[in-house]
Design a protein around this motif. Sequence first.
Motif, PDB file in Angstrom:
ATOM      1  N   GLY A 332       0.797  -1.224   0.000  1.00  0.00           N
ATOM      2  CA  GLY A 332       0.000   0.000   0.000  1.00  0.00           C
ATOM      3  C   GLY A 332       0.825   1.268   0.000  1.00  0.00           C
ATOM      4  N   SER A 333       2.139   1.138  -0.182  1.00  0.00           N
ATOM      5  CA  SER A 333       2.987   2.330  -0.303  1.00  0.00           C
ATOM      6  C   SER A 333       3.124   2.708  -1.772  1.00  0.00           C
ATOM      7  CB  SER A 333       4.364   2.081   0.317  1.00  0.00           C
ATOM      8  OG  SER A 333       5.077   1.074  -0.391  1.00  0.00           O
ATOM      9  N   VAL A 334       3.605   3.922  -2.007  1.00  0.00           N
ATOM     10  CA  VAL A 334       3.805   4.433  -3.365  1.00  0.00           C
ATOM     11  C   VAL A 334       5.271   4.827  -3.497  1.00  0.00           C
ATOM     12  CG1 VAL A 334       3.182   6.215  -5.040  1.00  0.00           C
ATOM     13  CG2 VAL A 334       1.418   5.238  -3.538  1.00  0.00           C
ATOM     14  N   ARG A 335       5.959   4.246  -4.481  1.00  0.00           N
ATOM     15  CA  ARG A 335       7.402   4.467  -4.639  1.00  0.00           C
ATOM     16  C   ARG A 335       7.777   4.438  -6.114  1.00  0.00           C
ATOM     17  NH1 ARG A 335       9.718   2.284   0.769  1.00  0.00           N
ATOM     18  NH2 ARG A 335       7.859   1.479   1.810  1.00  0.00           N
ATOM     19  N   TYR A 336       9.031   4.864  -6.387  1.00  0.00           N
ATOM     20  CA  TYR A 336       9.568   4.701  -7.732  1.00  0.00           C
ATOM     21  C   TYR A 336      11.090   4.669  -7.672  1.00  0.00           C
ATOM     22  CZ  TYR A 336      10.179   9.857  -7.842  1.00  0.00           C
ATOM     23  OH  TYR A 336      10.531  11.156  -7.567  1.00  0.00           O
ATOM     24  N   PRO A 337      11.748   3.899  -8.582  1.00  0.00           N
ATOM     25  CA  PRO A 337      13.202   3.692  -8.540  1.00  0.00           C
ATOM     26  C   PRO A 337      13.945   4.601  -9.517  1.00  0.00           C
ATOM     27  CG  PRO A 337      12.212   2.045  -9.943  1.00  0.00           C
ATOM     28  CD  PRO A 337      11.087   2.962  -9.510  1.00  0.00           C
ATOM     29  N   ILE A 338      15.029   5.203  -9.045  1.00  0.00           N
ATOM     30  CA  ILE A 338      15.849   6.092  -9.881  1.00  0.00           C
ATOM     31  C   ILE A 338      17.311   5.669  -9.768  1.00  0.00           C
ATOM     32  CG2 ILE A 338      16.689   8.451 -10.203  1.00  0.00           C
ATOM     33  CD1 ILE A 338      13.841   8.089 -11.130  1.00  0.00           C
ATOM     34  N   THR A 339      17.908   5.313 -10.903  1.00  0.00           N
ATOM     35  CA  THR A 339      19.340   5.003 -10.933  1.00  0.00           C
ATOM     36  C   THR A 339      20.167   6.178 -11.454  1.00  0.00           C
ATOM     37  OG1 THR A 339      19.123   4.002 -13.132  1.00  0.00           O
ATOM     38  CG2 THR A 339      18.926   2.541 -11.250  1.00  0.00           C
ATOM     39  N   LYS A 340      19.539   7.054 -12.244  1.00  0.00           N
ATOM     40  CA  LYS A 340      20.214   8.247 -12.768  1.00  0.00           C
ATOM     41  C   LYS A 340      19.376   9.466 -12.392  1.00  0.00           C
ATOM     42  CE  LYS A 340      22.157   5.741 -16.728  1.00  0.00           C
ATOM     43  NZ  LYS A 340      22.221   5.632 -18.219  1.00  0.00           N
ATOM     44  N   GLY A 341      19.911  10.258 -11.451  1.00  0.00           N
ATOM     45  CA  GLY A 341      19.184  11.427 -11.001  1.00  0.00           C
ATOM     46  C   GLY A 341      18.965  12.433 -12.119  1.00  0.00           C
ATOM     47  N   ARG A 342      17.788  13.046 -12.129  1.00  0.00           N
ATOM     48  CA  ARG A 342      17.459  14.038 -13.153  1.00  0.00           C
ATOM     49  C   ARG A 342      16.345  14.931 -12.630  1.00  0.00           C
ATOM     50  NH1 ARG A 342      16.179   8.877 -14.372  1.00  0.00           N
ATOM     51  NH2 ARG A 342      14.081   8.303 -15.071  1.00  0.00           N
ATOM     52  N   ALA A 343      16.079  15.996 -13.355  1.00  0.00           N
ATOM     53  CA  ALA A 343      15.077  16.962 -12.938  1.00  0.00           C
ATOM     54  C   ALA A 343      13.708  16.311 -12.824  1.00  0.00           C
ATOM     55  CB  ALA A 343      15.025  18.123 -13.940  1.00  0.00           C
ATOM     56  N   ASN A 344      12.965  16.745 -11.812  1.00  0.00           N
ATOM     57  CA  ASN A 344      11.590  16.297 -11.566  1.00  0.00           C
ATOM     58  C   ASN A 344      11.504  14.825 -11.144  1.00  0.00           C
ATOM     59  OD1 ASN A 344      10.578  18.868 -12.384  1.00  0.00           O
ATOM     60  ND2 ASN A 344      10.747  18.220 -14.534  1.00  0.00           N
ATOM     61  N   CYS A 345      12.634  14.265 -10.711  1.00  0.00           N
ATOM     62  CA  CYS A 345      12.637  12.870 -10.244  1.00  0.00           C
ATOM     63  C   CYS A 345      13.275  12.764  -8.863  1.00  0.00           C
ATOM     64  CB  CYS A 345      13.388  11.980 -11.238  1.00  0.00           C
ATOM     65  SG  CYS A 345      12.596  11.859 -12.855  1.00  0.00           S
ATOM     66  N   GLY A 346      13.092  13.786  -8.063  1.00  0.00           N
ATOM     67  CA  GLY A 346      13.611  13.734  -6.708  1.00  0.00           C
ATOM     68  C   GLY A 346      15.044  14.205  -6.599  1.00  0.00           C
ATOM     69  N   PRO A 347      15.724  13.852  -5.497  1.00  0.00           N
ATOM     70  CA  PRO A 347      17.110  14.279  -5.259  1.00  0.00           C
ATOM     71  C   PRO A 347      18.048  13.789  -6.356  1.00  0.00           C
ATOM     72  CG  PRO A 347      16.138  13.319  -3.287  1.00  0.00           C
ATOM     73  CD  PRO A 347      15.200  13.032  -4.404  1.00  0.00           C
ATOM     74  N   PRO A 348      19.230  14.386  -6.459  1.00  0.00           N
ATOM     75  CA  PRO A 348      20.173  13.968  -7.510  1.00  0.00           C
ATOM     76  C   PRO A 348      20.764  12.587  -7.280  1.00  0.00           C
ATOM     77  CG  PRO A 348      21.176  15.630  -6.085  1.00  0.00           C
ATOM     78  CD  PRO A 348      19.727  15.561  -5.715  1.00  0.00           C
ATOM     79  N   GLU A 349      20.756  12.101  -6.031  1.00  0.00           N
ATOM     80  CA  GLU A 349      21.342  10.793  -5.752  1.00  0.00           C
ATOM     81  C   GLU A 349      20.412   9.675  -6.211  1.00  0.00           C
ATOM     82  OE1 GLU A 349      22.708  13.941  -3.171  1.00  0.00           O
ATOM     83  OE2 GLU A 349      20.709  13.016  -3.339  1.00  0.00           O
TER      84      GLU A 349
END
Length: 370
Positions: A332-349
């Motif tokens: 019931g949580s909401v998440r998404y995975p980022i391997t390459k930081g970019r604008a509008n996708c959260g922190p740069p890490e």
Amino acid sequence: MLGLPRPLLAVCVYLLLPGGQSRIPGYNNGFHYQDISNGNGNGEIYFNGIRLHVESPQPSVSATRGSSAILPCHYHYEPELTTPRRTRVKWSWLPANHISASGSPESFTRETEVMVAMGSRHRSYGSFQGRVRLRRSAPGDLSLVINELRLNDTGRYRCEVIDGLEDESVTVELELRGVVFPYYSPKGRYHFNFFGAQQACQEQDATLATFEQLFTAWEEGLDWCNAGWLADGTVQYPITVPRDGCGGLDLDPGLRNYGQRNRLLHLYDAFCFSASVKGTVYFLKHPTQFNFTEAVQACASDGSQIAKVGQLYAAWRLMGLDRCDAGWLADGSVRYPITKGRANCGPPEPGVRSFGFLPLHLKFGVYCYQ
């Protein structure tokens, strides 16, 4: 017998005792053998001028979940034998959450039998039945092959070789490549006792992390200011940037350790460990978004199931999943995975972004597992 010299009488009485004691107090290796030696005082046993050596070229082995691992173990005699001897080998296992740094005799009593073999005869035990065998690629090779590795297979394995008078062993650590992630209850921060934390990790296709796994995650940059249970019953949290409220500015970066806590009464979060997944985690492409109930049904209609948190983390860390779309997960949580930081996708890490536990009627995408 009454006329025997006292030392010989003592040996005879010892051999008549049921379950004669081994050299390690409280440790029974499952074999009966006579401990008669002319050792040099360093725990090295000799007879007839021949010594048994048991060695492993690798003190630790790293593998992935679902794959096979080979734990190396070789034995030889010095000097080399002219006539072969019948030897037995026993592989035993100390789970990662039971390993103590002291290596005390008590730690041996918690070892679980994995396999016993003599010649062509062998027997495996418990959860290892049907998954283990000896490699025997060359004379003296008693390496253990474990197939279909599971999350709980990590720990210290002991290869013990017995040939009557002699008993020598070596240990090999088995580690799984994976990812540590903090996890808290949908009710909020600090709602798990130890057993609740265990269950929460298992429900997300993970296990409670070991100290070594959390330490490695900290070395790789994990910074989390909420304390969580580990597999050994301690409560700790990793800090890379010291700050107020997280141990203070005066402490160096590292793991903050509350030590052993009451496993039933004390409440904290959890640090879970997830290894690679056999299937595939993917973001379901669909013209519309879903509430939580619709998300579960959408994955089922696509021939899969809604992904768990541990599966998403493993896909992100080990398979490079990168998707800048928030989606429902099984808890019931909401998440998404980022391997390459970019604008509008959260922190740069890089990382798995989390919106936490939102009202289930809200509309998002969904991550499925097949």
